[in-house]
Design an enzyme around this catalytic site. Sequence first.
Site, PDB file in Angstrom:
ATOM      1  N   ARG A  23      67.415  54.617  11.605  1.00 48.93           N
ATOM      2  CA  ARG A  23      66.572  55.067  10.499  1.00 48.93           C
ATOM      3  C   ARG A  23      66.875  56.531  10.169  1.00 48.93           C
ATOM      4  O   ARG A  23      66.681  57.407  11.007  1.00 48.93           O
ATOM      5  CB  ARG A  23      65.100  54.927  10.880  1.00 48.93           C
ATOM      6  CG  ARG A  23      64.166  55.457   9.822  1.00 48.93           C
ATOM      7  CD  ARG A  23      62.725  55.446  10.313  1.00 48.93           C
ATOM      8  NE  ARG A  23      61.876  56.059   9.317  1.00 48.93           N
ATOM      9  CZ  ARG A  23      60.849  56.842   9.589  1.00 48.93           C
ATOM     10  NH1 ARG A  23      60.513  57.084  10.837  1.00 48.93           N
ATOM     11  NH2 ARG A  23      60.136  57.371   8.628  1.00 48.93           N
ATOM     12  N   TYR A  28      66.408  62.067  11.674  1.00 44.57           N
ATOM     13  CA  TYR A  28      65.891  61.739  13.004  1.00 44.57           C
ATOM     14  C   TYR A  28      66.957  61.675  14.094  1.00 44.57           C
ATOM     15  O   TYR A  28      66.619  61.482  15.257  1.00 44.57           O
ATOM     16  CB  TYR A  28      65.140  60.398  12.952  1.00 44.57           C
ATOM     17  CG  TYR A  28      63.960  60.443  12.019  1.00 44.57           C
ATOM     18  CD1 TYR A  28      62.808  61.147  12.357  1.00 44.57           C
ATOM     19  CD2 TYR A  28      63.999  59.801  10.783  1.00 44.57           C
ATOM     20  CE1 TYR A  28      61.726  61.204  11.504  1.00 44.57           C
ATOM     21  CE2 TYR A  28      62.922  59.855   9.926  1.00 44.57           C
ATOM     22  CZ  TYR A  28      61.784  60.560  10.281  1.00 44.57           C
ATOM     23  OH  TYR A  28      60.712  60.616   9.426  1.00 44.57           O
ATOM     24  N   GLU A 104      51.051  66.579  20.461  1.00 46.23           N
ATOM     25  CA  GLU A 104      51.652  65.860  19.340  1.00 46.23           C
ATOM     26  C   GLU A 104      53.116  66.269  19.224  1.00 46.23           C
ATOM     27  O   GLU A 104      53.448  67.453  19.328  1.00 46.23           O
ATOM     28  CB  GLU A 104      50.919  66.191  18.044  1.00 46.23           C
ATOM     29  CG  GLU A 104      51.516  65.483  16.844  1.00 46.23           C
ATOM     30  CD  GLU A 104      50.894  65.919  15.535  1.00 46.23           C
ATOM     31  OE1 GLU A 104      50.336  65.058  14.858  1.00 46.23           O
ATOM     32  OE2 GLU A 104      50.979  67.120  15.204  1.00 46.23           O
ATOM     33  N   ARG A 113      59.606  69.409   5.222  1.00 43.60           N
ATOM     34  CA  ARG A 113      59.733  68.153   4.485  1.00 43.60           C
ATOM     35  C   ARG A 113      58.694  68.076   3.363  1.00 43.60           C
ATOM     36  O   ARG A 113      58.117  69.085   2.971  1.00 43.60           O
ATOM     37  CB  ARG A 113      59.607  66.987   5.465  1.00 43.60           C
ATOM     38  CG  ARG A 113      60.739  67.032   6.512  1.00 43.60           C
ATOM     39  CD  ARG A 113      60.733  65.882   7.443  1.00 43.60           C
ATOM     40  NE  ARG A 113      60.983  64.639   6.696  1.00 43.60           N
ATOM     41  CZ  ARG A 113      60.745  63.444   7.185  1.00 43.60           C
ATOM     42  NH1 ARG A 113      60.245  63.301   8.392  1.00 43.60           N
ATOM     43  NH2 ARG A 113      60.991  62.370   6.457  1.00 43.60           N
TER      44      ARG A 113
END
Length: 155
Positions: A23, A28, A104, A113
């Site tokens: 992906r 990523y 997180e 982004r």
Amino acid sequence: MAKTPDQTIYVLNGPNLNMLGTREPATYGHATLADVEKLCVETAAQFGLTAECRQSNHEGELIDFIHEAHASKVVGIIINAGAYSHTSIALHDALMAVKIPAVEVHISNIHARESFRHHSFTAMAAFATLSGFGIDGYRLAINGLAAKIGAKANA
């Protein structure tokens, strides 16, 4: 010696993270979810911790994992809720309810982004957030969590 529940952390990954490696590799990277899980297990072991890794594309199942973490008395949570970070008040509420130290993680730099990714509900329930370090963010998160809970690196 067998691990006891008080030495366990949960590493929770949300939607589409099962697609890591294929992906959007420009965003990523090429590492897979199996690579992430291996990194987490190895890093946790350096502190005498057991990393239990889970992934779901379903918000409710992620909430169930958080509730299970509470019932199992895990000592910490690493969470990459994916897109749910930006939309899920329910995940925020689950993390707040269980009162387990949480970090997180985002593989990409969410602040570089789209603007809708700049706010995170799950970050508000975590004591720290890592963003933009690729999968190494998980290693850094476990190191930070270990420090928070007083787990020392094995000599």
